[in-house]
Design an enzyme around this catalytic site. Structure first.
Site, PDB file in Angstrom:
ATOM      1  N   ASP A  67      -3.648   1.126   6.708  1.00  0.00           N
ATOM      2  CA  ASP A  67      -2.767   0.840   5.578  1.00  0.00           C
ATOM      3  C   ASP A  67      -2.423  -0.648   5.482  1.00  0.00           C
ATOM      4  O   ASP A  67      -2.302  -1.201   4.393  1.00  0.00           O
ATOM      5  CB  ASP A  67      -1.500   1.691   5.663  1.00  0.00           C
ATOM      6  CG  ASP A  67      -1.808   3.182   5.625  1.00  0.00           C
ATOM      7  OD1 ASP A  67      -2.789   3.546   4.946  1.00  0.00           O
ATOM      8  OD2 ASP A  67      -1.090   3.965   6.261  1.00  0.00           O
ATOM      9  N   GLU A  99      -1.475  -0.921  -5.843  1.00  0.00           N
ATOM     10  CA  GLU A  99      -2.717  -0.274  -6.205  1.00  0.00           C
ATOM     11  C   GLU A  99      -2.477   0.601  -7.424  1.00  0.00           C
ATOM     12  O   GLU A  99      -1.401   1.195  -7.546  1.00  0.00           O
ATOM     13  CB  GLU A  99      -3.118   0.602  -5.025  1.00  0.00           C
ATOM     14  CG  GLU A  99      -4.563   0.884  -4.890  1.00  0.00           C
ATOM     15  CD  GLU A  99      -4.813   1.621  -3.572  1.00  0.00           C
ATOM     16  OE1 GLU A  99      -5.940   2.026  -3.353  1.00  0.00           O
ATOM     17  OE2 GLU A  99      -3.862   1.792  -2.792  1.00  0.00           O
ATOM     18  N   ASP A 142       0.861  -1.176   0.000  1.00  0.00           N
ATOM     19  CA  ASP A 142       0.000   0.000   0.000  1.00  0.00           C
ATOM     20  C   ASP A 142       0.897   1.225   0.000  1.00  0.00           C
ATOM     21  O   ASP A 142       1.588   1.514   0.969  1.00  0.00           O
ATOM     22  CB  ASP A 142      -0.906  -0.002   1.230  1.00  0.00           C
ATOM     23  CG  ASP A 142      -1.837   1.203   1.237  1.00  0.00           C
ATOM     24  OD1 ASP A 142      -2.695   1.283   0.342  1.00  0.00           O
ATOM     25  OD2 ASP A 142      -1.684   2.066   2.105  1.00  0.00           O
TER      26      ASP A 142
END
Ligand SMILES: [Zn+2]
Length: 408
Positions: A350, A268, A184
């Site tokens: 996170d 991501e 992340d």
């Protein structure tokens, strides 16, 4: 060239047929011909210093101009993706990046501690070049070009080389873990891994912040145009450059480690351009270089034989419970902890997102353990599909993230 272009425009408007229009030097051979024939006499007046520089520098400059022009045309015709490319601009010392390039001639490393540069001759370098010279000597690498550049009073030479790289095949080649890792990328930290590890943002070391403050204050007080101001500007620039180098080093260390130690890395697909438009986030995003992490992972996973998976941009990795798949659509950026109202999981925001990313990869569901190592059991239907519509609950489906990482 600009003269030829406006001449052409004038001719067009007066109805001259296309094949009779003034030709524009658009390609490298045409530009080179123009410079060496048409401008040969004028060189002495427009650029009296031209003979002091390697002729390669002009040729490489024209080459870059030609490719810039090609990009303009491609962009106009819709053959080039991305932001629209504008007409090449003039470079100016101090404004543009100070650099020149060699692509032919006798340039290259001369021993481990020197480089040979046409017109400049032999220059000592600060960094040993054994890794490069060794590969050049036994034919594993081929020199394609050299760029000499200057930043904050330091001169650099970078070589473009073609290297035969052995891409390791199979998961166990480098004693990597077969377990995928979710990464992340964030604003608060540089990255949070699904293993629960947090990689902090590279920061200015304590002393450097003080130096930065005093240097910027000294610069602000100096008289514009004075030699003192120039010196103070240089000092300030050196401090900034040092911080930038440390940041770059931090990013490279992280991406190399990930690509070397994990078979599959899931990140991501952040809409970085969109985040930059959000002004509050802009600075932090620039600082941590999230896009840079992804760019580096894309080629390093190829180098080290691992795989990069980029999750769909709309995949709600932050809003989904990594334990049971429950969705919290009301989660905001300020909620640092994820609290699941379905299974009761309390987890760092996170880490939760990183675990969700990891769970996207097929085969990881059975291995899913709580990121904090707690005794929580994994729910069998806990994986969440990659869906374009946020808010549609669709547990139990497999993620459709496509493996990437073919870009070198
Ligand atoms: Zn839950």
């Amino acid at each position: 060239m600009k003269a030829a272009l406006s001449q052409r425009d004038a001719e067009k408007s007066s109805g001259i047929p296309d094949d009779a229009l003034t030709p524009v030097p658009w390609t490298l051979p045409a530009l080179r011909l123009e410079w060496n024939l048409e401008w040969n006499k004028a060189k002495a007046t427009v650029a009296p210093w031209w003979a002091e520089c390697a002729k390669e520098a002009y040729s490489a400059g024209l080459d870059q101009l030609a490719s810039g022009l090609k990009n303009v045309t491609a962009s106009r015709n819709g053959r080039r993706k991305g932001r629209r490319v504008g007409f090449p601009r003039f470079k100016k010392r101090g404004k543009a990046r100070d650099s020149f390039r060699y692509t032919t001639g006798s340039y290259g490393p001369d021993g481990d501690r020197h480089v040979q540069l046409p017109r400049i001759s032999r220059v000592k370098v600060c960094e040993p070049m054994g890794a490069l010279t060794g590969r050049l000597a036994d034919g594993r690498a081929r020199l394609l070009g050299a760029t000499v550049s200057r930043t904050t009073g330091r001169w650099f030479v970078s070589f473009t080389v073609e290297v035969d790289r052995e891409v390791p095949a199979g998961p166990s080649r480098r004693r990597r873990t077969a377990r995928p890792v979710g990464v992340d990328l964030g604003v608060k930290h540089l990255a949070v891994l699904s293993t629960g590890e947090t990689i902090a943002n590279p920061k200015h070391p304590a002393g450097s912040l003080r130096r930065l403050r005093s240097a910027s204050r000294a610069y602000a007080r100096s008289t514009p145009g004075s030699s003192g101001r120039r010196k103070r500007a240089a000092r300030l620039a050196r401090i900034h450059a040092r911080a930038a180098n440390q940041r770059r080093d931090g990013l490279h260390t992280l991406t190399t480690r990930l690509a070397k130690t994990h078979d599959t890395i899931v990140v991501e697909d952040l809409h970085v351009a969109g985040m930059l438009r959000n002004r509050r986030l802009a600075r932090a995003v620039c600082d941590t270089g999230m896009a840079e992490v992804r760019r580096q992972l894309a080629y390093k996973t190829v180098w080290y034989g691992s795989t990069l998976v980029v999750a769909d941009r709309w995949y709600p990795s932050s809003k989904t419970c990594s334990g049971c798949g429950w969705r919290n659509p009301g989660l905001t950026l300020s909620d640092r902890t994820f609290v699941c109202r379905s299974c009761g999981l309390v987890i760092d925001r996170d880490v939760n997102a990183a675990v969700n990313l990891r769970n996207l990869v097929a085969g990881s569901a059975s291995e899913t353990e709580n990121a904090r190592g707690a005794d929580r059991k994994t729910h069998p239907g806990g994986r969440v599909a990659v869906k374009r519509e946020p808010g549609t609950a669709s547990a139990g489906q497999t993620g459709s993230a496509a493996p990437q990482g073919t870009a070198a």
